[in-house]
Write a protein that holds these residues in place. Sequence first.
Motif, PDB file in Angstrom:
ATOM      1  N   UNK A  36       0.835  -1.210   0.000  1.00 24.23           N
ATOM      2  CA  UNK A  36       0.000   0.000   0.000  1.00 24.23           C
ATOM      3  C   UNK A  36       0.864   1.253   0.000  1.00 24.23           C
ATOM      4  N   UNK A  37       2.024   1.167   0.664  1.00 19.66           N
ATOM      5  CA  UNK A  37       2.904   2.334   0.719  1.00 19.66           C
ATOM      6  C   UNK A  37       3.407   2.717  -0.672  1.00 19.66           C
ATOM      7  N   UNK A  38       3.717   1.712  -1.494  1.00 21.13           N
ATOM      8  CA  UNK A  38       4.175   1.990  -2.861  1.00 21.13           C
ATOM      9  C   UNK A  38       3.111   2.722  -3.675  1.00 21.13           C
ATOM     10  N   UNK A  39       1.855   2.456  -3.358  1.00 18.97           N
ATOM     11  CA  UNK A  39       0.767   3.073  -4.121  1.00 18.97           C
ATOM     12  C   UNK A  39       0.424   4.473  -3.615  1.00 18.97           C
ATOM     13  N   UNK A  40       0.999   4.864  -2.480  1.00 16.35           N
ATOM     14  CA  UNK A  40       0.637   6.155  -1.877  1.00 16.35           C
ATOM     15  C   UNK A  40       1.884   6.939  -1.475  1.00 16.35           C
ATOM     16  N   UNK A  41       2.855   6.986  -2.342  1.00 17.30           N
ATOM     17  CA  UNK A  41       4.117   7.659  -2.023  1.00 17.30           C
ATOM     18  C   UNK A  41       3.929   9.171  -1.981  1.00 17.30           C
ATOM     19  N   UNK A  42       4.491   9.778  -0.925  1.00 13.75           N
ATOM     20  CA  UNK A  42       4.568  11.238  -0.828  1.00 13.75           C
ATOM     21  C   UNK A  42       6.029  11.613  -1.068  1.00 13.75           C
ATOM     22  N   UNK A  43       6.299  12.294  -2.178  1.00 10.79           N
ATOM     23  CA  UNK A  43       7.688  12.529  -2.568  1.00 10.79           C
ATOM     24  C   UNK A  43       8.397  13.507  -1.630  1.00 10.79           C
ATOM     25  N   UNK A  44       7.646  14.343  -0.941  1.00  9.46           N
ATOM     26  CA  UNK A  44       8.259  15.197   0.072  1.00  9.46           C
ATOM     27  C   UNK A  44       8.845  14.367   1.200  1.00  9.46           C
ATOM     28  N   UNK A  45       8.083  13.352   1.652  1.00  6.51           N
ATOM     29  CA  UNK A  45       8.569  12.458   2.706  1.00  6.51           C
ATOM     30  C   UNK A  45       9.763  11.655   2.221  1.00  6.51           C
ATOM     31  N   UNK A  46       9.734  11.222   0.952  1.00  3.12           N
ATOM     32  CA  UNK A  46      10.845  10.444   0.392  1.00  3.12           C
ATOM     33  C   UNK A  46      12.127  11.277   0.395  1.00  3.12           C
ATOM     34  N   UNK A  47      12.042  12.534  -0.024  1.00  2.50           N
ATOM     35  CA  UNK A  47      13.215  13.411  -0.044  1.00  2.50           C
ATOM     36  C   UNK A  47      13.781  13.590   1.366  1.00  2.50           C
ATOM     37  N   UNK A  48      12.881  13.827   2.338  1.00  4.10           N
ATOM     38  CA  UNK A  48      13.312  13.996   3.735  1.00  4.10           C
ATOM     39  C   UNK A  48      14.009  12.723   4.230  1.00  4.10           C
ATOM     40  N   UNK A  49      13.440  11.551   3.905  1.00  2.68           N
ATOM     41  CA  UNK A  49      14.028  10.282   4.344  1.00  2.68           C
ATOM     42  C   UNK A  49      15.403  10.068   3.705  1.00  2.68           C
ATOM     43  N   UNK A  50      15.543  10.376   2.422  1.00  2.00           N
ATOM     44  CA  UNK A  50      16.823  10.184   1.736  1.00  2.00           C
ATOM     45  C   UNK A  50      17.898  11.129   2.278  1.00  2.00           C
ATOM     46  N   UNK A  51      17.527  12.386   2.504  1.00  2.00           N
ATOM     47  CA  UNK A  51      18.471  13.346   3.093  1.00  2.00           C
ATOM     48  C   UNK A  51      18.879  12.885   4.493  1.00  2.00           C
ATOM     49  N   UNK A  52      17.909  12.398   5.243  1.00  2.00           N
ATOM     50  CA  UNK A  52      18.177  11.918   6.606  1.00  2.00           C
ATOM     51  C   UNK A  52      19.126  10.727   6.584  1.00  2.00           C
ATOM     52  N   UNK A  53      18.888   9.772   5.665  1.00  2.00           N
ATOM     53  CA  UNK A  53      19.774   8.618   5.552  1.00  2.00           C
ATOM     54  C   UNK A  53      21.191   9.043   5.177  1.00  2.00           C
ATOM     55  N   UNK A  87       8.036  19.786  18.899  1.00  2.00           N
ATOM     56  CA  UNK A  87       8.122  18.340  18.640  1.00  2.00           C
ATOM     57  C   UNK A  87       7.133  17.933  17.552  1.00  2.00           C
ATOM     58  N   UNK A  88       5.972  18.571  17.545  1.00  2.00           N
ATOM     59  CA  UNK A  88       4.942  18.212  16.567  1.00  2.00           C
ATOM     60  C   UNK A  88       5.278  18.661  15.150  1.00  2.00           C
ATOM     61  N   UNK A  89       6.417  19.320  14.961  1.00  2.00           N
ATOM     62  CA  UNK A  89       6.882  19.698  13.623  1.00  2.00           C
ATOM     63  C   UNK A  89       7.894  18.697  13.055  1.00  2.00           C
ATOM     64  N   UNK A  90       8.190  17.618  13.821  1.00  2.00           N
ATOM     65  CA  UNK A  90       9.157  16.624  13.344  1.00  2.00           C
ATOM     66  C   UNK A  90       8.458  15.637  12.412  1.00  2.00           C
ATOM     67  N   UNK A  91       8.921  15.506  11.169  1.00  2.00           N
ATOM     68  CA  UNK A  91       8.309  14.532  10.248  1.00  2.00           C
ATOM     69  C   UNK A  91       8.631  13.088  10.659  1.00  2.00           C
ATOM     70  N   UNK A  92       7.654  12.210  10.524  1.00  2.00           N
ATOM     71  CA  UNK A  92       7.876  10.806  10.844  1.00  2.00           C
ATOM     72  C   UNK A  92       8.899  10.178   9.885  1.00  2.00           C
ATOM     73  N   UNK A  93       9.011  10.737   8.679  1.00  2.00           N
ATOM     74  CA  UNK A  93       9.933  10.160   7.697  1.00  2.00           C
ATOM     75  C   UNK A  93      11.393  10.308   8.115  1.00  2.00           C
ATOM     76  N   UNK A  94      11.729  11.383   8.822  1.00  2.00           N
ATOM     77  CA  UNK A  94      13.127  11.523   9.267  1.00  2.00           C
ATOM     78  C   UNK A  94      13.407  10.603  10.457  1.00  2.00           C
ATOM     79  N   UNK A  95      12.408  10.369  11.305  1.00  2.00           N
ATOM     80  CA  UNK A  95      12.579   9.401  12.390  1.00  2.00           C
ATOM     81  C   UNK A  95      12.680   7.991  11.814  1.00  2.00           C
ATOM     82  N   UNK A  96      11.919   7.731  10.730  1.00  2.00           N
ATOM     83  CA  UNK A  96      11.987   6.422  10.075  1.00  2.00           C
ATOM     84  C   UNK A  96      13.401   6.152   9.580  1.00  2.00           C
ATOM     85  N   UNK A  97      14.091   7.187   9.091  1.00  2.00           N
ATOM     86  CA  UNK A  97      15.461   7.018   8.597  1.00  2.00           C
ATOM     87  C   UNK A  97      16.393   6.548   9.713  1.00  2.00           C
ATOM     88  N   UNK A  98      16.222   7.098  10.916  1.00  2.00           N
ATOM     89  CA  UNK A  98      17.039   6.682  12.065  1.00  2.00           C
ATOM     90  C   UNK A  98      16.812   5.204  12.364  1.00  2.00           C
TER      91      UNK A  98
END
Length: 525
Positions: A169-186, A354-365
């Motif tokens: 389901x995640x592949x079908x609902x990608x948010x590219x903003x979250x992807x960019x944040x996750x890649x930068x975080x990694x 704290x509520x401004x922290x994206x879950x995608x950057x925490x996912x990278x950790x």
Amino acid sequence: MGNLNLKKYFLSKNLKRDIPSSLVVFLVALPLCLGIALASGAPLFAGLLTGIIGGIVVGTLSGSQLSVAGPAAGLTVIVLNGITSLGAYETFLLALVIAGAFQIILGIIKAGTIANYFPSSVIEGMLAAIGIILIMKQFPHAVGYDADFEGDEGFSQVDDHNTFSGITRAFARINYGAVIIALVSLAFMIYWPKFKKLAVVPAPLLVVLAGIGLSLAFSGTGLALLDKQFVRIPLVNSSAEFFGLFKSPDFSQIGNKQVWITAVTIAIVASLETLLSLEAVDKIDPIKRISPTNRELLAQGAGNIVSGMLGGLPMTAVIVRSSANVNAGARTKMSAIIHGIFLLVALLAIPSLINHIPLSCLAAILLMTGYKLARISLFKHMWHQGLSQFIPFVVTIVAVVMTDLLIGVGIGMLVGIFYILRTNLRNPYFYHLEKNGSKKVIRIKLAEEVSFLNKAAIQVTLTSLPQGAEVVIDGSSSRYIDPDVLEIIHNYKHNAYTKGIIVQLNEVKEKYDVPPLKEMVYNPN
């Protein structure tokens, strides 16, 4: 920690490692505390409160230097069912207080020694499985699909989907903003530590700052994140509102049978998860320290009593947070304690930030933590250890990923015990063939410890001896022979004449006393 030790600690190099590590654990624990509370059907405040108590109270009392306690995903179903069956959250809190008391009793009677009997291959498999689960569970968050409950680590989920369907389901609902944040975080997580002079600033802190900055930059564009793609903690506007969030156990239900059943269930499952996590953390401790298991049960029991009295959730030593703590470079339990203080400060002082922290950057950790736990080199190492280690290792991984932590480890334990039994069955004695003129003399020298596990092997050996042989069963080196094995030996001697076999027993006693525990097992707890 006395004043002298505290002063020594702050002057030591450990402080430079523990504070950055505590920040990493805080960032990992924050969404997990909230998600586990949500999945448990409890107030979100209860999840944060449990994390705070697990860090400060259990961290202070524990003898483990690297484990981190908090609300556990493995208990969500038990908590949800407990709250539902007991009818009121306050009644459930009473069960939690009783469960904590049971854990203290388990610590007093030294039940923590059970941790010494988990096979190493199973513990390694559990760690690798947790790493794989982290990668699979955090991938949807990394690409911006945040429908799953944070902290739901089981294969089957409460929304009737599973880990694999969640990824699909995640592949079908990608948010590219979250992807960019996750890649930068990694990228920060991988490359920042390589710059030794800059690495004083912890990479996870940069990840969070970059995540907040990018999310603000994406606002109002096609890359903007949705509200559910950020951390969410309760906003507390006044002291009255804060203290109004606490709840107390309903002691009037002390005679309720269901309360006691729930309490025993929580105590057993929480204690097993704690012991498993403790054993696993000790394996990845770079200094290879041994945590006192009985003291840990006492600490966890005290933590659960405090949590129950204030309105929190059950807690255990948690492998995800503990692994993040180790991988971030922690050296002492001050890391766990400081992470609890960070949670408290976040709740009271900076909830809106704290509520401004994206879950995608925490996912990278967490993706990096998962990779370190399930690294390819570990699979190669276990393969070179032989099939008796590799098969239980792989079975544990598959079972944990496809079910949950306790069921998976249970299945791995059964396979691991099979290989242990097979090894033991082959080593109860030394078999030596001699000749006395024309006669064959078979000398069977028994091992130092002959347990009931050796019963089958010895019986098969004795019944397969050739007719007319002379057999010497030598127990001169044996400190203990199990009564079942003794019965087989004496029965064999009694009936051997029917096959023309002469049996001589050398220093095989009629009865052996069980050696005192202190002679059999050394345990520093």
